[in-house]
Design an enzyme around this catalytic site. Structure first.
Site, PDB file in Angstrom:
ATOM      1  N   TYR A  29      96.399 -17.197  36.859  1.00 54.92           N
ATOM      2  CA  TYR A  29      97.193 -16.377  37.778  1.00 54.92           C
ATOM      3  C   TYR A  29      97.008 -16.862  39.213  1.00 54.92           C
ATOM      4  CZ  TYR A  29      98.845 -12.258  40.329  1.00 54.92           C
ATOM      5  OH  TYR A  29      99.504 -11.415  41.205  1.00 54.92           O
ATOM      6  N   GLU A  51     101.065  -3.395  40.496  1.00 58.74           N
ATOM      7  CA  GLU A  51     100.088  -3.100  41.547  1.00 58.74           C
ATOM      8  C   GLU A  51      99.752  -1.606  41.553  1.00 58.74           C
ATOM      9  OE1 GLU A  51      98.328  -5.189  43.148  1.00 58.74           O
ATOM     10  OE2 GLU A  51      99.464  -7.058  43.018  1.00 58.74           O
ATOM     11  N   TRP A  59      92.163  -6.056  38.338  1.00 63.19           N
ATOM     12  CA  TRP A  59      93.428  -6.761  38.184  1.00 63.19           C
ATOM     13  C   TRP A  59      93.474  -7.487  36.844  1.00 63.19           C
ATOM     14  CZ3 TRP A  59      98.089  -6.220  39.331  1.00 63.19           C
ATOM     15  CH2 TRP A  59      99.009  -7.261  39.217  1.00 63.19           C
TER      16      TRP A  59
END
Length: 196
Positions: A29, A51, A59
């Site tokens: 990522y 988000e 995350w």
């Protein structure tokens, strides 16, 4: 004096932001997506939604569930998600492949509806990008990376005013980092400067 961590050189000899080392999902990522501009309404709605779901979680948890989120939320097609009803909410709350948080599920649907309504005003993408700040110097360490900014606060307030939910200033700052409105790759990171 800064006490954060500087860019870290991995086993492959490449310098990265510390969070982008270690786990292969985070590394991929970091190296291929974080900080790069995305295009189109669905891509922006996806990032905004993810988000919001990340709030309070790692995350990596969200990245590992991203394909499930895409399936559960119809590829983040705003029209489809905006039409979700109580049955869809119950389906989502029973889906172990996503984060099952009622407030966040409700916010995702509200945000899809607000996205559809925003089309008459130029659309979600243009709206978000209208809050792009001036470029800033490269952060040297993680301690130099803010969690909010005047622009993320303004974006948060503006989105809330037009019906978006779960879009606080820190969440919007994370969105701005993710899609390249700000470049918070550390000095020395091989991805620094990738934001458009």
């Amino acid at each position: 004096m800064s006490t954060g961590i500087a860019a870290v050189v991995g086993d492959d000899g490449v310098a990265r932001c510390p969070w982008g080392t270690g786990d292969p999902v985070n590394l991929a990522y970091h190296d291929t997506e974080w900080g790069l501009r995305v295009s189109g309404e669905a891509a922006h709605l996806e990032r905004l939604t993810l988000e919001a779901f990340q709030s309070g979680l790692s995350w990596l948890t969200i990245l590992n569930k991203r394909d499930n989120f895409r399936a559960a939320f119809a590829g983040f097609d705003a029209d489809t998600v905006a039409a979700f009803d109580a049955g869809d909410v119950e389906r989502l709350m029973a889906d172990a492949g996503i984060v099952r948080n009622r407030r966040k599920v409700d916010a995702a649907i509200a945000n899809a509806r607000a996205t559809v309504a925003l089309r008459d005003g130029g659309g979600l993408e243009a709206f978000i990008w209208s809050f792009r700040p001036e470029p800033s110097p490269a952060p040297r360490t993680t301690a130099d990376v803010p969690t909010t900014s005047p622009e993320s606060l303004a974006l948060s307030k503006a989105l809330k005013k037009i019906g978006f939910a779960h879009v606080g200033p820190a969440t919007m700052y994370a969105l701005m980092e993710a899609i390249g409105l700000v470049d918070d790759h550390l000095a020395g990171c091989h991805r620094r400067g990738c934001a458009s």
